[in-house]
Design an enzyme around this catalytic site. Sequence first.
Site: not given
Length: 461
Positions: A9, A11, A16, A366
């Site tokens: 479930l 959906a 909140r 680098y």
Amino acid sequence: MKKRYAIILAAGQGTRMKSKLYKVLHPVLGKPMVQHVLEQVKAVGLEEVVTVVGFGSDKVKEHLGNDSKFALQEEQLGTGHAVMQAEELLMDKEGTTIVVCGDTPLITKETFEQLFEHHEKEGSKATILTAKAPNPFGYGRVIRNEQNEVERIVEQKDASPEELQVDEINTGTFCFDNKALFGALKDVSNDNSQGEYYLTDVIEILKEKSEKVSAYTMPNFDETLGVNDRVALAQAEKTMKRRINEYHMRNGVSIIDPENTYIQPDVVIESDVVIYPGTIIGGKSIIRENAIIGPNSEIHNCEVGENTVIKQSVATDSKIGARVNIGPFAHIRPDANIGDGAKIGNFVEIKKAELGEGSKVSHLSYIGDAKVGSNVNIGCGTITVNYDGKNKYLTTIEDDAFIGCNSNLIAPVTIGKGSYVAAGSTITKDVPSDALSVARARQSNKEGYASRLKNRLKERK
């Protein structure tokens, strides 16, 4: 064994959570809640999974992909109504169907398996997953008769004073005989204050038909947590973190400060690894034996070889060999391949580069889009200049080369085997093997110029 199915479930919008992100996609230790649920329930051997999603839930479908089929609940009319949406996909199937909420990420595959086994052993039409709650306030209570059989589920607001003393609670997860489930759902009514169809009403309907309803009490109450807001989300994160850290420690990993170490669920860590505080290890990372990680390091989707040390550094989507030393304050970006015995020092960035066995980039450099051979020494401040504003180009540094400090290697360029690049050089052409390349302006000293310059500056003031 009976065939097994699952309905997840998922959906609910999760108002909140106060978030634009769909509730069940909120992550717990880097993985969406619904993904945790799906992976754990699928581990018990299912024929099919149906995830019930709501309007606008394309991201849930996109995330779960082919691991689940989907049913759409266009209106939020209760848990019973949500399960009804899976009817077209499951109603004619023989076997056992588990119904679980997508916001319960802490339930383990072991608990799911025990629930299935209890349900099938008892020959029940429905089995409720229950738990003993230290503080049952707010939960639906599972009411049993004198024979210890399940009578009904009563919600907090409807419970009598005596029923409120019951500490066995409904976790919201159920096993059903599949055909019995969809048969009983046809009799579920929405004649209640909320105007919703409750899945719990199926229990009472089956009892009225004299069908057997049982309950399995899970041993660990912590697994029952349903996440409805950010507070519960943090609680779930903390619980899962503790569970995962304890698993690794019991398998021979030393975690110096478990409260401040974050290891995601799919990480593999071999024995005698030491992990210092502030470390985050995620994705599909593999940490080989005797490695030392941290403090304050972040490793994501990396394979780290045995006896490698990574201190105060970040590594992502890369392969790091054995006996490598990285950090402090290094950044290993995606598609790096660091060979055995290599050294990556402080403030070094490696990106989409191969570094051969025993090679060193000790500080402030680098190295991007590069192929570096074995036993290469790259001096401080070296840059592989790989980008012209539109395209990236490859720098090749062959075995045993020595790159002096503050060198710029303008790609595409090759530095030959055993060659030297003088400090401060800007290299724009290939350097042959065993050559010395110097590419810098000749030094010129102007005697007395400093004093004249200072006087000129004073006159301007």
